[in-house]
Write an enzyme that holds these catalytic residues in place. Structure first.
Site: not given
Ligand code: XLS
Ligand code: NI
Ligand code: NI
Length: 436
Positions: A100, A103
């Site tokens: 993301h 991140d």
């Molecule tokens: C959260 C989600 C997140 C997505 C990406 O529960 O799994 O990690 O994979 O935003």
């Protein structure tokens, strides 16, 4: 020059099932041919940047347990984090990663500063991808952590948040395209509600539909060749999320004319939260023709939370990959470890060990699944069970050539009197157990 974060740990190698070395693969052997294809090309593993490099080890009752030298919101720390991340991908032999925006770059004071920070990191990643050969499975925007998104992103009651979110997704799609990403993911973390008392569901769903159309339009505008994926999840963080499960997402895509444009990224733990099995979600996605990719993890089956643990259940993985293979295998998709360490697992080596275990578990599942496919262990009994439908008369029933009253007349005339047949569930369960 390495960062030294992983000490003297060397590249993880395949040592075979008898190895007791915790820093070796026992089942994942990238070059081994399974069902006519290299294991690495089947599984297409990815490391999730957020869990592995940014998660501090908190829980609802306590904060950070992990100490990482890059835990600081500066560009310098972001670059150190990137150095360690790409060292990690290479040590592990993970062909892909996912991230993301939040991140990988420090949070700026303005939108423009966020974009500038992201672009600087994207250039840095580009160089590292070229140096290591590691590729981007997908990029995404974090539209749920910052307080501005507390009431949703696309589904916010404030159009300013809709616009801010759309602008953020644009920058993340640009970043994903620049890095050659194979997919772009949208997970609607706060696209839902806490209470219906303050929520206009009709408006919010319309907003979400428009938002997704904007994304697809922009994909064509910039010539992004990857797949747009929605990641279903029924709840958490919100009480109810609109992208509840695969079937709900499919209905939403159809309503907005996007069922040929958008596919799904299915997460093991989310399937369980929705009251389904992982293979149920995979089978539904295949049935609708919208299977895209997997987020691999497992939940603690007692706690009822999305605990994002590494997978360790081979029979479950075997059935999951059986459905992946049944749908023709991954195209742009892959197996992203949306999995994190437990908060007491402090050591850098634990990061590797978690992934090694997960990769070995998936490899065993894949091998069992490929063997079941090869032997037609499940597909033959299935074909036999439905064989009567292959007759010309039976097909007429499906083509709309006979009407309800004609069917009634036929049943009476031919004295049709159906004889039930065993569904053989226990037999089939025993068959699966032979392979796992
Ligand atoms: C959260 C989600 C997140 C997505 C990406 O529960 O799994 O990690 O994979 O935003
Ligand atoms: Ni999740
Ligand atoms: Ni996920």
């Amino acid at each position: 020059m390495t960062t030294g974060f992983f000490g003297d740990i060397q590249k993880i190698k395949y040592e075979g099932p008898d190895s007791t070395n915790p820093l070796a693969f026992r089942h994942y052997n990238p070059d081994e041919i399974v069902g006519g294809k290299r294991m690495e090309d089947h599984l297409r593993f990815a490391v999730a940047y957020w869990h592995t490099f940014t998660w501090p080890g908190g829980d609802p009752f306590g904060g950070q347990t992990f100490e990482r030298p890059w835990f600081e919101d500066t560009m310098q720390a972001a670059k150190l984090k990137a150095d360690v991340a790409f060292e990690f991908f290479s040590l592990l032999g993970s062909p892909f990663y996912c991230f993301h925006d939040a991140d990988v770059r420090p949070e700026g004071k303005t939108f423009a500063e966020n974009t500038k920070n992201l672009n600087e990191i994207v250039d840095y990643f580009g160089q590292k991808q070229a140096d290591t050969g590691v590729k981007l499975l997908w990029g995404t925007a974090n539209l749920f952590s910052n307080r501005r998104f507390m009431s949703g992103a696309a589904t916010n009651p404030d159009p300013d948040v809709f616009a801010y979110s759309a602008a953020t997704v644009k920058t993340c799609m640009d970043a994903t395209k620049k890095l050659g990403g194979a997919n772009y993911v949208l997970w609607g973390g706060r696209e839902g509600y806490e209470t219906l008392l303050n929520t206009d569901v009709k408006r919010e769903l319309d907003q979400l539909g428009r938002f997704l159309n904007l994304v697809v339009e922009y994909k064509y505008k910039i010539g992004f060749e990857g797949t747009i994926l929605i990641e279903p999840k029924p709840q958490e963080p919100t009480k109810h999320q609109y992208d509840y499960d695969v079937a709900t997402v499919y209905a939403f895509l159809q309503k907005h004319g996007l069922d040929k444009e958008v596919k799904v990224n299915i997460e093991q733990g989310h399937a369980i939260l929705a009251g389904h099995s992982f293979e149920h979600e995979l089978a539904m996605a295949n049935a609708f023709g919208i299977f895209g990719s997997i987020d691999m993890n497992r939940n603690d089956y007692q706690s009822g939370w999305d605990t994002d643990q590494f997978p360790n259940n081979v029979p479950e993985m075997a059935l999951a990959y059986y459905h992946v293979l049944d749908g023709g295998g991954f195209k742009n998709g892959g197996t992203n470890f949306d999995s994190k360490l437990r908060r007491q697992s402090l050591d850098p080596a634990d990061l590797l060990i978690g992934h090694i275990g997960g990769m070995d578990c998936c490899a065993r599942g894949l091998k069992a699944a490929a063997k079941m496919v090869e032997d037609k262990a499940l597909s033959q009994p299935l074909a036999d069970r439905y064989a009567k439908w292959d007759s010309a008369d039976a097909q007429k029933l499906l083509r709309g050539e006979v009407k309800l009253d004609e069917i009634a007349a036929m049943v009476e005339r031919d004295n049709i009197n159906p004889e039930p047949k065993s569904g053989r569930q226990e037999y089939l369960e025993n068959v699966v157990n032979r392979y796992v």
